[in-house]
Design a protein around this motif. Structure first.
Motif, PDB file in Angstrom:
ATOM      1  N   LEU A  64       0.841  -1.208   0.000  1.00 24.13           N
ATOM      2  CA  LEU A  64       0.000   0.000   0.000  1.00 24.13           C
ATOM      3  C   LEU A  64       0.870   1.249   0.000  1.00 24.13           C
ATOM      4  O   LEU A  64       0.607   2.210  -0.736  1.00 24.13           O
ATOM      5  CB  LEU A  64      -0.949  -0.003   1.207  1.00 24.13           C
ATOM      6  CG  LEU A  64      -1.990  -1.132   1.257  1.00 24.13           C
ATOM      7  CD1 LEU A  64      -2.739  -1.115   2.598  1.00 24.13           C
ATOM      8  CD2 LEU A  64      -3.000  -1.013   0.116  1.00 24.13           C
ATOM      9  N   LYS A  65       1.910   1.236   0.851  1.00 26.21           N
ATOM     10  CA  LYS A  65       2.812   2.404   0.930  1.00 26.21           C
ATOM     11  C   LYS A  65       3.481   2.668  -0.417  1.00 26.21           C
ATOM     12  O   LYS A  65       3.791   3.812  -0.748  1.00 26.21           O
ATOM     13  CB  LYS A  65       3.873   2.191   2.016  1.00 26.21           C
ATOM     14  CG  LYS A  65       3.311   2.432   3.419  1.00 26.21           C
ATOM     15  CD  LYS A  65       4.352   2.165   4.504  1.00 26.21           C
ATOM     16  CE  LYS A  65       3.685   2.231   5.882  1.00 26.21           C
ATOM     17  NZ  LYS A  65       4.456   1.516   6.904  1.00 26.21           N
ATOM     18  N   ALA A  66       3.706   1.582  -1.195  1.00 24.47           N
ATOM     19  CA  ALA A  66       4.330   1.728  -2.519  1.00 24.47           C
ATOM     20  C   ALA A  66       3.274   2.015  -3.596  1.00 24.47           C
ATOM     21  O   ALA A  66       3.543   1.844  -4.791  1.00 24.47           O
ATOM     22  CB  ALA A  66       5.110   0.460  -2.853  1.00 24.47           C
ATOM     23  N   HIS A  67       2.083   2.416  -3.168  1.00 22.28           N
ATOM     24  CA  HIS A  67       0.990   2.749  -4.090  1.00 22.28           C
ATOM     25  C   HIS A  67       0.569   1.585  -4.974  1.00 22.28           C
ATOM     26  O   HIS A  67       0.141   1.776  -6.111  1.00 22.28           O
ATOM     27  CB  HIS A  67       1.354   3.950  -4.979  1.00 22.28           C
ATOM     28  CG  HIS A  67       1.479   5.224  -4.209  1.00 22.28           C
ATOM     29  ND1 HIS A  67       2.656   5.615  -3.635  1.00 22.28           N
ATOM     30  CD2 HIS A  67       0.576   6.167  -3.906  1.00 22.28           C
ATOM     31  CE1 HIS A  67       2.477   6.769  -2.996  1.00 22.28           C
ATOM     32  NE2 HIS A  67       1.222   7.123  -3.151  1.00 22.28           N
ATOM     33  N   LYS A  68       0.663   0.382  -4.439  1.00 20.19           N
ATOM     34  CA  LYS A  68       0.153  -0.774  -5.179  1.00 20.19           C
ATOM     35  C   LYS A  68      -1.190  -1.199  -4.580  1.00 20.19           C
ATOM     36  O   LYS A  68      -1.386  -1.142  -3.368  1.00 20.19           O
ATOM     37  CB  LYS A  68       1.149  -1.937  -5.085  1.00 20.19           C
ATOM     38  CG  LYS A  68       2.463  -1.663  -5.825  1.00 20.19           C
ATOM     39  CD  LYS A  68       3.365  -2.884  -5.851  1.00 20.19           C
ATOM     40  CE  LYS A  68       4.790  -2.544  -6.269  1.00 20.19           C
ATOM     41  NZ  LYS A  68       4.935  -1.907  -7.574  1.00 20.19           N
ATOM     42  N   GLY A  69      -2.113  -1.623  -5.437  1.00 19.98           N
ATOM     43  CA  GLY A  69      -3.363  -2.198  -4.956  1.00 19.98           C
ATOM     44  C   GLY A  69      -3.094  -3.520  -4.275  1.00 19.98           C
ATOM     45  O   GLY A  69      -2.062  -4.152  -4.515  1.00 19.98           O
ATOM     46  N   GLU A  93      -6.421   4.464   1.787  1.00 13.11           N
ATOM     47  CA  GLU A  93      -7.062   5.713   1.362  1.00 13.11           C
ATOM     48  C   GLU A  93      -6.052   6.845   1.225  1.00 13.11           C
ATOM     49  O   GLU A  93      -6.132   7.646   0.295  1.00 13.11           O
ATOM     50  CB  GLU A  93      -8.213   6.061   2.312  1.00 13.11           C
ATOM     51  CG  GLU A  93      -9.402   5.156   2.024  1.00 13.11           C
ATOM     52  CD  GLU A  93     -10.495   5.217   3.085  1.00 13.11           C
ATOM     53  OE1 GLU A  93     -10.902   6.338   3.464  1.00 13.11           O
ATOM     54  OE2 GLU A  93     -10.938   4.148   3.539  1.00 13.11           O
ATOM     55  N   GLU A  94      -5.096   6.893   2.144  1.00 11.80           N
ATOM     56  CA  GLU A  94      -4.023   7.907   2.032  1.00 11.80           C
ATOM     57  C   GLU A  94      -3.269   7.757   0.714  1.00 11.80           C
ATOM     58  O   GLU A  94      -2.911   8.735   0.069  1.00 11.80           O
ATOM     59  CB  GLU A  94      -3.019   7.739   3.172  1.00 11.80           C
ATOM     60  CG  GLU A  94      -3.396   8.451   4.454  1.00 11.80           C
ATOM     61  CD  GLU A  94      -2.463   8.046   5.609  1.00 11.80           C
ATOM     62  OE1 GLU A  94      -2.857   8.306   6.751  1.00 11.80           O
ATOM     63  OE2 GLU A  94      -1.377   7.460   5.346  1.00 11.80           O
ATOM     64  N   MET A 110     -12.131   7.149  -4.365  1.00 10.84           N
ATOM     65  CA  MET A 110     -10.679   7.211  -4.287  1.00 10.84           C
ATOM     66  C   MET A 110     -10.141   8.032  -5.464  1.00 10.84           C
ATOM     67  O   MET A 110      -9.966   9.226  -5.333  1.00 10.84           O
ATOM     68  CB  MET A 110     -10.136   5.804  -4.241  1.00 10.84           C
ATOM     69  CG  MET A 110     -10.693   5.080  -2.998  1.00 10.84           C
ATOM     70  SD  MET A 110      -9.783   3.622  -2.525  1.00 10.84           S
ATOM     71  CE  MET A 110      -9.773   2.770  -4.070  1.00 10.84           C
ATOM     72  N   SER A 111      -9.977   7.399  -6.619  1.00 12.05           N
ATOM     73  CA  SER A 111      -9.427   8.173  -7.726  1.00 12.05           C
ATOM     74  C   SER A 111     -10.523   8.868  -8.534  1.00 12.05           C
ATOM     75  O   SER A 111     -10.281   9.407  -9.592  1.00 12.05           O
ATOM     76  CB  SER A 111      -8.595   7.269  -8.641  1.00 12.05           C
ATOM     77  OG  SER A 111      -9.416   6.224  -9.133  1.00 12.05           O
ATOM     78  N   ASN A 112     -11.743   8.820  -8.027  1.00 15.29           N
ATOM     79  CA  ASN A 112     -12.848   9.444  -8.730  1.00 15.29           C
ATOM     80  C   ASN A 112     -12.699  10.966  -8.716  1.00 15.29           C
ATOM     81  O   ASN A 112     -12.701  11.577  -7.649  1.00 15.29           O
ATOM     82  CB  ASN A 112     -14.149   9.035  -8.037  1.00 15.29           C
ATOM     83  CG  ASN A 112     -15.368   9.404  -8.866  1.00 15.29           C
ATOM     84  OD1 ASN A 112     -15.319  10.370  -9.656  1.00 15.29           O
ATOM     85  ND2 ASN A 112     -16.432   8.664  -8.693  1.00 15.29           N
ATOM     86  N   PRO A 113     -12.605  11.585  -9.893  1.00 17.35           N
ATOM     87  CA  PRO A 113     -12.335  13.016  -9.925  1.00 17.35           C
ATOM     88  C   PRO A 113     -13.546  13.865  -9.510  1.00 17.35           C
ATOM     89  O   PRO A 113     -13.391  14.996  -9.068  1.00 17.35           O
ATOM     90  CB  PRO A 113     -11.977  13.260 -11.394  1.00 17.35           C
ATOM     91  CG  PRO A 113     -12.676  12.179 -12.156  1.00 17.35           C
ATOM     92  CD  PRO A 113     -12.776  11.018 -11.229  1.00 17.35           C
ATOM     93  N   SER A 114     -14.763  13.265  -9.640  1.00 12.79           N
ATOM     94  CA  SER A 114     -15.956  14.087  -9.401  1.00 12.79           C
ATOM     95  C   SER A 114     -16.520  13.841  -8.012  1.00 12.79           C
ATOM     96  O   SER A 114     -17.709  13.783  -7.801  1.00 12.79           O
ATOM     97  CB  SER A 114     -16.997  13.757 -10.464  1.00 12.79           C
ATOM     98  OG  SER A 114     -17.177  12.364 -10.551  1.00 12.79           O
ATOM     99  N   VAL A 115     -15.621  13.702  -7.036  1.00  7.29           N
ATOM    100  CA  VAL A 115     -16.007  13.260  -5.702  1.00  7.29           C
ATOM    101  C   VAL A 115     -17.106  14.105  -5.058  1.00  7.29           C
ATOM    102  O   VAL A 115     -18.014  13.579  -4.444  1.00  7.29           O
ATOM    103  CB  VAL A 115     -14.770  13.149  -4.790  1.00  7.29           C
ATOM    104  CG1 VAL A 115     -15.142  13.283  -3.329  1.00  7.29           C
ATOM    105  CG2 VAL A 115     -14.078  11.808  -5.007  1.00  7.29           C
ATOM    106  N   SER A 116     -17.049  15.386  -5.216  1.00  9.81           N
ATOM    107  CA  SER A 116     -18.018  16.195  -4.482  1.00  9.81           C
ATOM    108  C   SER A 116     -19.175  16.713  -5.338  1.00  9.81           C
ATOM    109  O   SER A 116     -20.119  17.280  -4.812  1.00  9.81           O
ATOM    110  CB  SER A 116     -17.301  17.361  -3.818  1.00  9.81           C
ATOM    111  OG  SER A 116     -16.555  18.034  -4.805  1.00  9.81           O
ATOM    112  N   LYS A 117     -19.110  16.509  -6.640  1.00  5.79           N
ATOM    113  CA  LYS A 117     -20.189  16.958  -7.523  1.00  5.79           C
ATOM    114  C   LYS A 117     -21.391  16.038  -7.356  1.00  5.79           C
ATOM    115  O   LYS A 117     -21.258  14.827  -7.456  1.00  5.79           O
ATOM    116  CB  LYS A 117     -19.669  16.884  -8.973  1.00  5.79           C
ATOM    117  CG  LYS A 117     -20.384  17.773  -9.959  1.00  5.79           C
ATOM    118  CD  LYS A 117     -19.845  17.542 -11.371  1.00  5.79           C
ATOM    119  CE  LYS A 117     -21.002  17.361 -12.333  1.00  5.79           C
ATOM    120  NZ  LYS A 117     -20.708  16.497 -13.456  1.00  5.79           N
TER     121      LYS A 117
END
Lengths: 440, 440
Positions: free
Chosen positions: A101-106, A127-128, B1-8
């Motif tokens: 996770l720390k290495a940005h891997k799923g 999430e971070e 998470m990577s969803n760009p439209s999180v708050s719309k």
């Protein structure tokens, strides 16, 4: 559809090649074409790490890089997702998942102990780092209960989640009920069949089911749950006689896990053997099968039944998680942002309110029943039925006989006090058996 | 998470405010906070269209725009997703969904007839326009069977999908079995309870179950399926006597739908009443409950059981689809690109191979059984059992009595020919009843 990385392969590093790991490789190889279409892009196993490279697993590993240290999967820049199938709440599995996770891997894992004990911390980390962490196979193997609660039931407010969460215990209790044999004999047979581990305590003492229940309750109620708050009782104390008397009363005995939201928002979390009415759906789930039910305000009652373990079902669950990541899954680990989870306030054992089955072994002397009934009355425990079988041996002066009590719903605290007093009666010859009755 | 439209916010236009439409508004209003957290952004109902604006539905519509013409939901540039809850395979529902997709709006629908009859065309349109089309509520209401097949089981190759797909028929057959009353009496009672429509034919003639089966088979096997290729038989011909004899033989009668992939890749698609062994899981599903099972190469057998209809469960399914879209669902309508689906080659009725239950009404004359047995032998139909009840009225010269036959597995074509010949025997007094036996 709008996924920008449609044709770029998703690259996996797999740690652990036991039953599940081997199954995942087998499945992804056997169904490679279909999986590519369904994932919207190829899924490629780049590297694997396991204990023994030499062991013949009947799968072709020739085009896959072998690494002895699973941590090398994390440092490999080609790998997008680490699949953790080593197991264990701590040690290497924990280190590997954190590092990935720390290495940005799923991360995809089937590790229920890891999720039950470190789920909050891992969710925060995932999430971070904005990466997915999926764990469908961690609860009830091939039954998609995580996805069902996290996605299909997510609009609803769940009130109750439970079921038969441990196939080993269910197999043992089913076999005991069928054969009338003693627990230890059936356990030995179950171990020989491969349905129980050499050290069976995680299963038969209820901890495996408790791990799963804690995960389901976190997901279903949106709480952070400390695993130690789950009340756990195993099946070692179950005797063929109890299965026999239960049947006489119209019940069967199963190890169940129940998570229940009270009106005041506290939750009840318990794993224990229970008497279930024979004509209810859960009572009919036999052998190694698992079943999970949910009860929701809008969704009503839903039940899922299937294989709780085994290579095929579990590797289907792991592979489905991998495909979800390939498709661009964006759902947080617990179905909602980690920060939205609230700490659970857990109902203590003393406050459980159930009907109970009690077996007392007593010397068959005049006045025994009256003495017991008086103590129960003094503690406000109301009896629903009493079953007394006469002694079979008439030549014995004071034979020892069982008395089976079934109570109306009562607070567990009152009953425990009553039983403490009953236990002191001189006619009681051994420790009582006390089992909860679960009506639905 | 990577969803760009999180708050719309995700903005909905809802067409149809019947049981399901009203339920969706109620659920999204009641659980607004939780839904926002789970969807990662607010979900806002911008506009609604239904037949009567004045009708009191017990929900607050004051902040929602009312439009008389549902097409106005499509032309409203604020609306992201059209929720079609009008129903019907053609007409306004079809026009609305096509127009919404063409206008690049996502669609959520509970309309099984629309999906069963126009699913391919709609999938093509949705993929061309790169917008989601979700339909969880179209099959088995509150049971998340679409998501289970499309996501959880997607790595696997399914071999068989089936179940009890129509709550009205299951309620009627359960009530007939319990009371011994005739079909028409129970149907009337079922209509009074609101479990059957004023015109019940879609349900009791099997078409509703067939719509659902066609959808499940498309999803599970990756085929385009013409709805007319599903073999359909309803329950009008079921008689309390058959339920009684079935019970005597250890079976119960249910309307089931079965989709089965043959070795040669052809598929068998059938909806009909069948005798199920009493001790099998499907046989125990009573009343309005639905149940769906899957059998996969890796995943084994899985069964889901719950409410197939009703406001709460169905609106949970619709709302879950809406949340999936809010979260950025990128899965094509049939779980794989529309172009990857292959046309199904369907097994014809004559090629079905089953065991059968047959009830003949005959004049109780000497030699009847021998005549029948001879004809069956001539057609290579092998008998497993024969049940003959004597006449109750001894004063009658030639009383009419039932003969119940149970065959071993046989080709349906052979049996149909045998029955044609039997029907010509002068002792036969009315048309035979022929029911398939489904062993698991």
């Amino acid at each position: 559809m709008s996924n920008p990385s449609v044709s770029k392969p998703l690259k996996l590093g797999i740690a652990g090649l036991g039953t599940v790991g081997g199954g995942v490789v087998r499945l992804l190889q056997a169904n490679a074409n279909a999986v590519t279409h369904k994932a919207g892009r190829p899924i490629e196993i780049v590297a694997i790490s396991a204990k023994s490279k030499a062991k013949d697993r009947g799968i072709d590993l020739s085009h896959i890089q072998w690494v002895d240290d699973p941590m090398d999967l994390v440092s490999n820049p080609k790998i997008d997702v680490v699949v953790e199938l080593i197991g264990g709440a701590n040690g290497i599995a924990y280190d590997l998942v954190c590092a990935a996770l720390k290495a940005h891997k799923g991360v995809v894992t089937a590790n229920k102990a890891l999720i039950a004990l470190h789920g909050d911390e891992l969710a925060k980390l995932a999430e971070e780092k904005n990466v997915p962490l999926l764990f469908e196979a961690a609860v009830a193997g091939g039954i998609p209960v995580i996805k069902t609660i996290k996605e299909a039931l997510t609009p609803d407010r769940l009130k109750r989640i439970g079921g038969i969460l441990n196939g080993t215990c269910n197999y043992i209790l089913t076999a005991m009920a069928k054969t009338g044999c003693a627990f230890n004999d059936i356990l030995k047979e179950t171990q020989e069949l491969g349905y129980a581990e050499a050290d069976p305590s995680t299963d038969i003492d209820g901890f495996d089911a408790a791990h799963k229940l804690a995960i389901l309750a976190s997901l279903g109620f949106g709480h952070t749950i400390h695993f130690k708050d789950v009340f756990v009782e195993g099946i070692r104390g179950i005797n063929p006689d109890d299965l026999h008397y239960a049947k006489e009363l119209g019940y069967t005995i199963k190890l169940i896990g129940i998570a229940q939201q009270h009106q005041d928002n506290r939750i009840e979390l318990r794993v224990h053997p229970a008497l279930l009415p024979c004509d209810t759906p859960l009572a009919r789930v036999d052998g190694v099968t698992n079943a999970v039910f949910t009860e929701g305000e809008f969704s009503g009652r839903l039940m899922l039944e299937g294989a709780g373990a085994g290579e095929g079902p579990t590797s289907t669950a792991v592979s489905a998680d991998i495909i979800d990541i390939a498709r661009g899954s964006t759902i947080p680990m617990w179905g909602t942002d980690w920060k939205e989870l609230t700490p659970a306030t857990v109902v203590s054992r003393n406050e459980f309110v159930k009907a109970y089955y009690i077996r007392l072994m007593v010397q068959d002397k005049p006045g025994v029943v009256a003495d017991i009934a008086t103590i129960l009355k003094e503690h406000n425990v109301s009896l629903r039925s009493l079953l007394q079988h006469g002694a079979t041996n008439d030549t014995d002066d004071t034979p020892i006989v069982p008395i089976i009590l079934v109570t109306h719903k009562t607070k567990e605290e009152s009953l425990l006090r009553a039983l403490q007093a009953i236990q002191k009666l001189p006619v009681i010859t051994e420790k009582h058996i006390m089992l909860r009755i679960e009506e639905a």
